[in-house]
Design an enzyme around this catalytic site. Structure first.
Site, PDB file in Angstrom:
ATOM      1  N   ASP A  29       0.786  -0.983   0.090  1.00  0.00           N
ATOM      2  CA  ASP A  29      -0.201  -0.173   0.182  1.00  0.00           C
ATOM      3  C   ASP A  29       1.043   1.224  -0.010  1.00  0.00           C
ATOM      4  O   ASP A  29       1.756   1.466   1.001  1.00  0.00           O
ATOM      5  CB  ASP A  29      -0.921   0.056   1.271  1.00  0.00           C
ATOM      6  CG  ASP A  29      -1.755   1.305   1.334  1.00  0.00           C
ATOM      7  OD1 ASP A  29      -1.671   2.136   0.547  1.00  0.00           O
ATOM      8  OD2 ASP A  29      -2.682   1.123   2.204  1.00  0.00           O
ATOM      9  N   GLU A  79      30.007   5.350   5.477  1.00  0.00           N
ATOM     10  CA  GLU A  79      30.099   3.962   5.827  1.00  0.00           C
ATOM     11  C   GLU A  79      29.858   3.483   4.379  1.00  0.00           C
ATOM     12  O   GLU A  79      29.792   2.053   4.255  1.00  0.00           O
ATOM     13  CB  GLU A  79      28.949   3.703   6.746  1.00  0.00           C
ATOM     14  CG  GLU A  79      27.587   4.325   6.320  1.00  0.00           C
ATOM     15  CD  GLU A  79      26.544   3.931   7.411  1.00  0.00           C
ATOM     16  OE1 GLU A  79      25.994   4.678   8.044  1.00  0.00           O
ATOM     17  OE2 GLU A  79      26.309   2.461   7.610  1.00  0.00           O
ATOM     18  N   CYS A 111      26.094   6.067  10.739  1.00  0.00           N
ATOM     19  CA  CYS A 111      25.634   7.223  10.446  1.00  0.00           C
ATOM     20  C   CYS A 111      26.184   8.564  11.270  1.00  0.00           C
ATOM     21  O   CYS A 111      26.045   9.574  11.110  1.00  0.00           O
ATOM     22  CB  CYS A 111      24.107   7.621  10.283  1.00  0.00           C
ATOM     23  SG  CYS A 111      23.340   6.289   9.578  1.00  0.00           S
ATOM     24  N   THR A 152      13.732   2.721   2.200  1.00  0.00           N
ATOM     25  CA  THR A 152      14.652   3.761   2.884  1.00  0.00           C
ATOM     26  C   THR A 152      16.054   3.798   2.443  1.00  0.00           C
ATOM     27  O   THR A 152      17.015   4.473   3.279  1.00  0.00           O
ATOM     28  CB  THR A 152      14.668   3.340   4.502  1.00  0.00           C
ATOM     29  OG1 THR A 152      15.454   2.210   4.748  1.00  0.00           O
ATOM     30  CG2 THR A 152      13.400   3.059   5.007  1.00  0.00           C
ATOM     31  N   SER A 201      16.360  -1.534  15.827  1.00  0.00           N
ATOM     32  CA  SER A 201      17.305  -0.396  15.375  1.00  0.00           C
ATOM     33  C   SER A 201      16.638   0.873  15.871  1.00  0.00           C
ATOM     34  O   SER A 201      16.980   1.907  15.997  1.00  0.00           O
ATOM     35  CB  SER A 201      17.463  -0.365  13.584  1.00  0.00           C
ATOM     36  OG  SER A 201      16.166  -0.060  13.043  1.00  0.00           O
ATOM     37  N   HIS A 233      18.805  12.732  13.272  1.00  0.00           N
ATOM     38  CA  HIS A 233      19.154  11.864  11.950  1.00  0.00           C
ATOM     39  C   HIS A 233      18.048  11.376  11.636  1.00  0.00           C
ATOM     40  O   HIS A 233      17.036  10.816  12.258  1.00  0.00           O
ATOM     41  CB  HIS A 233      20.088  10.921  12.684  1.00  0.00           C
ATOM     42  CG  HIS A 233      20.352   9.638  11.710  1.00  0.00           C
ATOM     43  ND1 HIS A 233      20.799   9.813  10.479  1.00  0.00           N
ATOM     44  CD2 HIS A 233      20.107   8.350  12.164  1.00  0.00           C
ATOM     45  CE1 HIS A 233      20.996   8.503   9.838  1.00  0.00           C
ATOM     46  NE2 HIS A 233      20.505   7.800  10.799  1.00  0.00           N
ATOM     47  N   LYS A 242       9.083  10.382  15.429  1.00  0.00           N
ATOM     48  CA  LYS A 242       9.315   9.370  16.407  1.00  0.00           C
ATOM     49  C   LYS A 242      10.274   9.739  17.562  1.00  0.00           C
ATOM     50  O   LYS A 242       9.913   9.755  18.918  1.00  0.00           O
ATOM     51  CB  LYS A 242       9.829   7.902  16.149  1.00  0.00           C
ATOM     52  CG  LYS A 242       8.835   7.266  15.346  1.00  0.00           C
ATOM     53  CD  LYS A 242       9.433   6.100  14.858  1.00  0.00           C
ATOM     54  CE  LYS A 242       8.500   5.037  13.970  1.00  0.00           C
ATOM     55  NZ  LYS A 242       7.358   4.477  14.559  1.00  0.00           N
ATOM     56  N   ASN A 272      17.594   8.006   3.046  1.00  0.00           N
ATOM     57  CA  ASN A 272      18.459   7.890   3.849  1.00  0.00           C
ATOM     58  C   ASN A 272      19.907   8.491   3.182  1.00  0.00           C
ATOM     59  O   ASN A 272      20.143   8.070   2.216  1.00  0.00           O
ATOM     60  CB  ASN A 272      18.827   6.693   4.496  1.00  0.00           C
ATOM     61  CG  ASN A 272      19.460   6.667   5.984  1.00  0.00           C
ATOM     62  OD1 ASN A 272      20.080   7.648   6.193  1.00  0.00           O
ATOM     63  ND2 ASN A 272      19.450   5.452   6.938  1.00  0.00           N
ATOM     64  N   SER A 304      24.377   3.331  14.028  1.00  0.00           N
ATOM     65  CA  SER A 304      23.905   2.156  14.474  1.00  0.00           C
ATOM     66  C   SER A 304      25.234   1.444  14.962  1.00  0.00           C
ATOM     67  O   SER A 304      26.238   1.727  14.470  1.00  0.00           O
ATOM     68  CB  SER A 304      23.533   1.219  13.359  1.00  0.00           C
ATOM     69  OG  SER A 304      22.036   1.574  13.240  1.00  0.00           O
TER      70      SER A 304
END
Ligand code: CAA
Length: 398
Positions: A29, A79, A111, A152, A201, A233, A242, A272, A304
């Site tokens: 969706d 990275e 990151c 992402t 994560s 970030h 979030k 990203n 991470s």
């Protein structure tokens, strides 16, 4: 003495992929990506682009304004490393014609490495305020197809000139850090795409945020009501929201979501960009209509594995005379959009080692291009000739 970001610029990749096209082709969706991740498109490099060319392009744009005579150090954060030994910065410095009297190094902690580079740069200029440091954060976020991370993906670079008496953003010395050994997202040396535990994560990102926030307060940081805007970030745009909600929950204070929104515009379009992501968010805020003279910005960096850092910067009065949204607007509008089939073919075509020689088709219109590999060595050049035409034909020629 004030220290911070004198000027900064960005670059992204030649192609874009629409998330609604990806959703339709993979029976998802489209609202999941549009509202669930808050992503519209992602940038995708042409075969003759990589982290070096994106980073050098961003750097050439900022150096065109600042000049390069005071630069004695280049720190390249990535990275999406192109070599296990040689710094991506050495290739970039060659393209940028930096002086041979330059110290060059690459930093890595997922990151977070862009922020590590910025903090190291501030240390160098604190000792030698007459010098400036060029920090380049450049990455290509490339996930395996048909995984939760695929929507992402993205690509982008930010270059910052760090020095004394900054015209753009004074970086304040108070900072909060937090690190722990967590297997949430990592990429072993023999893999070209990362391994990801998605749910873990998200938890790690949010846990590192509150951990870094508490450490920031413990080290004399500003109170919540003294911070005017926040930039986080952004592995995908919704993650910053979030993060913001977690801070509200953690502190029990109401913080307007409008303090986060102006920093979200670019990630929605570029996806990203790992080390560059936080700084693309900062550019998005600086390019927005908000009047930022003298405003304090809270910056949350996450890598991470995991390291988080929260720190602040104060926008310098008159900053609008320095910044220029031209390249970001052009990057959004001038990318060449790929169909789903073209995107998947290009994704597979990027899977190349260095055991065999190859020459890349000429696609990018950026100032620098990755020519190819010969006897295991990568070569780059200034981009002066016209491009080949047609996306598929260029993939087939590679
Ligand atoms: N309409 C609207 N929304 C929908 C929807 C629909 N039809 N279907 C699902 N959604 C919503 C979900 O409710 C969810 O929203 P909330 O998180 O607000 O609840 C959102 O869309 C995502 O849905 P899922 O959780 O089901 O998504 P997923 O299982 O496909 O995975 C992900 C999401 C874990 C982020 C995955 O994309 C991923 O693994 N990404 C790579 C890792 C990553 O970016 N992690 C972020 C922290 S790590 C970090 O920051 C470092 C870094 O750069 C990688």
């Amino acid at each position: 003495m004030k220290l911070g970001i004198v000027d900064m610029e960005m670059a992204t990749a030649h192609h874009s992929v629409s998330l609604s096209a990806l959703a339709h082709a993979t029976n998802v969706d489209p609202n999941k990506y549009r509202f669930g991740l808050r992503q519209e498109n992602f940038s995708m490099p042409a075969l003759d682009e990589d982290a070096v060319t994106l980073g050098a392009t961003a750097a050439s744009r900022v150096l065109a304004r600042t000049g390069k005579t005071a630069i004695r150090t280049l720190i390249f954060a990535t990275e999406s490393s192109v070599d296990q030994s040689k710094s991506a910065g050495v290739f970039a410095a060659d393209l940028l014609d930096l002086s041979v009297n330059t110290r060059i190094v690459e930093t890595k902690q997922a990151c977070y490495a862009g922020t590590a580079a910025l903090q190291m740069a501030l240390g160098i200029v604190a000792r030698n305020p007459q010098e400036q440091v060029l920090v380049i954060a450049s990455d290509i976020a490339r996930y395996a197809v048909n995984t939760a991370g695929e929507p992402t993906q993205g690509a982008g670079a930010v270059a910052m000139v760090v020095g004394a008496d900054p015209q753009l953003l004074e970086i304040e010395p108070q900072t909060g850090v937090w690190s722990a050994h967590i297997d949430d997202f990592w990429r072993p040396n023999d893999l070209s795409t990362p391994l990801v535990d998605g749910a873990r994560s998200l938890d790690a990102y949010l846990g590192a945020f509150t951990g870094a926030w508490e450490d920031y307060l413990a080290h004399g940081g500003a109170g919540l009501d003294e911070i005017d805007y926040f930039v986080h970030h952004q592995p995908f745009t919704k993650m910053a929201v979030k993060g913001h909600r977690r801070l509200v929950e953690h502190t029990g204070k109401l913080i307007d979501e409008q303090t986060v929104e102006p920093g979200l515009r670019y990630t929605t379009q570029f996806g990203n960009s790992y080390t560059a992501s936080l700084y693309l968010g900062l550019l998005s805020l600086l390019h927005s209509d908000a009047d930022l003279d003298g405003k304090r910005i809270g910056l949350y960096s996450y890598g991470s594995g995991a390291t988080g850092e929260f720190f602040t910067g104060v926008v310098q009065p008159g900053y609008r005379r320095v910044i220029d949204s031209h390249y970001a607007d052009a990057a959004i509008n001038e990318r060449e959009e790929l169909s789903f089939e073209e995107y998947r073919a290009l994704h597979a075509a990027h899977e190349r080692g260095s055991k065999h020689d190859y020459q890349n088709p000429r696609v990018t219109r950026a100032p620098f291009r990755f020519v190819g590999v010969r006897d295991g060595a990568r070569s780059y050049q200034r981009n002066t000739l016209p491009t080949d035409s047609g996306v598929i034909s260029t993939i087939n020629k590679s």
